[in-house]
Design an enzyme around this catalytic site. Sequence first.
Site, PDB file in Angstrom:
ATOM      1  N   HIS A  38       0.738  -1.436  -0.019  1.00 55.46           N
ATOM      2  CA  HIS A  38      -0.052  -0.018  -0.021  1.00 55.46           C
ATOM      3  C   HIS A  38       0.853   1.185  -0.101  1.00 55.46           C
ATOM      4  CE1 HIS A  38      -3.895  -1.931   1.877  1.00 55.46           C
ATOM      5  NE2 HIS A  38      -3.404  -2.794   0.987  1.00 55.46           N
ATOM      6  N   CYS A  54      -6.112   1.833   5.700  1.00 54.47           N
ATOM      7  CA  CYS A  54      -6.847   0.703   6.071  1.00 54.47           C
ATOM      8  C   CYS A  54      -6.124   0.097   7.537  1.00 54.47           C
ATOM      9  CB  CYS A  54      -6.701  -0.331   5.243  1.00 54.47           C
ATOM     10  SG  CYS A  54      -5.064  -0.923   5.272  1.00 54.47           S
ATOM     11  N   CYS A  86      -2.357  -0.430   7.555  1.00 56.73           N
ATOM     12  CA  CYS A  86      -1.679   0.675   7.327  1.00 56.73           C
ATOM     13  C   CYS A  86      -1.654   1.657   8.773  1.00 56.73           C
ATOM     14  CB  CYS A  86      -2.187   1.681   6.090  1.00 56.73           C
ATOM     15  SG  CYS A  86      -1.643   0.800   4.711  1.00 56.73           S
ATOM     16  N   GLU A  91       0.984   3.730   1.805  1.00 61.99           N
ATOM     17  CA  GLU A  91       1.173   4.206   3.200  1.00 61.99           C
ATOM     18  C   GLU A  91       2.545   3.372   3.664  1.00 61.99           C
ATOM     19  OE1 GLU A  91      -3.108   4.397   3.716  1.00 61.99           O
ATOM     20  OE2 GLU A  91      -1.896   3.340   2.127  1.00 61.99           O
TER      21      GLU A  91
END
Length: 150
Positions: free
Chosen positions: A54, A84, A87, A56
């Site tokens: 992801h 999410c 993260c 992040e």
Amino acid sequence: MIDQFPFMHLALDEARAAASRGEVPVGAVVVSSSGEVLAKAGNRVVETCDPTAHAEILAIRAAAKKFGSERLEGCDLHVTLEPCAMCAQAIAFARIRRIYFGADDPKGGGVTVGARIFNQPTTHHKPEIYGGICEAEASEILKDFFASKR
């Protein structure tokens, strides 16, 4: 005209770049307390066959390497979509000072909906959270991406 959200605009650029690679368009930027951009990234889940890639996570990893520490104390994260749960937990472990995010994520968010990681008593670090930054633009990028997939 002065750009009120220059770091979010960098994150939006990363989101657009992710979309052009066929990735869900999410972008993230980590900024030091002095305003230096330490890292920026867009999703690379498909490209790397890595469900943890992801934006992040990638930005936090790169920033920690540049910062020279696993703790990014005093640093801020600007991300186009509400993080999410995975993260959000990484953000807590990294001791990020503030999160600025664009669009809410009613399906997979882990900050203001869903797991609400920072509200859990087992989460030891709770950053300041600011949502809705450039929300319309962030939402539009996501809507356009998913409309093109249908």
